[in-house]
Design an enzyme around this catalytic site. Structure first.
Site, short mmCIF file in Angstrom:
data_model
loop_
_atom_site.label_atom_id
_atom_site.label_comp_id
_atom_site.label_asym_id
_atom_site.label_seq_id
_atom_site.Cartn_x
_atom_site.Cartn_y
_atom_site.Cartn_z
N GLY A 47 4.24 5.49 -2.84
CA GLY A 47 4.12 6.92 -2.52
C GLY A 47 3.07 7.61 -3.37
O GLY A 47 2.28 8.41 -2.86
N CYS A 48 3.03 7.29 -4.65
CA CYS A 48 2.06 7.92 -5.54
C CYS A 48 0.64 7.46 -5.22
O CYS A 48 -0.31 8.25 -5.27
CB CYS A 48 2.42 7.67 -6.99
SG CYS A 48 3.99 8.46 -7.43
#
Length: 161
Positions: A47-48
């Protein structure tokens, strides 16, 4: 304190190590540019990685994101070493800061996420050219929402000028 307590107030200044280990100071309002300050949970996670690359691509592709119009700064609790590897792997073009002691998280009221499983929530702050916090988006589970949120705000801030 939660992050929305900062709305309408001067954003806290920060001095933290960047991904090269050098001290980086952010003083909102100092250079007359708006600031996009985003907190992400963990360097290198899927996600990051998606989020930081969308910010990188927006800077390269969208006029309102150009470095002479806005400062984009990312940070997490990851070590300088981990941030450096992340920045180099993803070819990030903006400052990425290491907040290992949680000073910035505390100053901005950003807490842990997912019942404490993540070291921080995914929160993006919009700070105007005078250094005032105008808005924030907390969307820990939706990394893609952040660039859309920022683009809308940058267009609004540009129209105010």
């Amino acid at each position: 304190m939660s992050y929305d307590a900062l709305f309408g107030k001067t954003a806290p200044a920060l001095t933290l190590p960047n991904y090269t280990g050098e001290s980086y100071t952010m003083t909102p309002g100092e250079d007359g540019l708006p600031i996009v300050l985003f907190f992400y949970p963990k360097a290198g996670s899927s996600g990051c990685t998606k989020e930081v690359c969308q910010f990188r691509d927006a800077i390269a592709e969208k006029a309102v994101w150009k470095t002479d119009k806005v400062r984009v700064i990312g940070l997490s609790k990851d070590s300088v070493e981990k941030q450096k590897a992340f920045v180099q792997k993803e070819k990030l073009t903006y400052p990425v800061l290491s907040d290992v002691h949680g000073e910035a998280l505390k100053a901005y009221g950003v807490g842990r996420a997912l019942l404490g499983l993540l070291p921080s929530a995914r929160v993006t702050f919009i700070i105007d050219k005078k250094g005032i916090v105008r808005d924030a988006l907390e969307a820990t589970l939706d990394p893609a929402a952040h660039t859309k949120f920022v683009t809308g705000w940058l267009e609004k801030l540009e129209a105010e000028n």
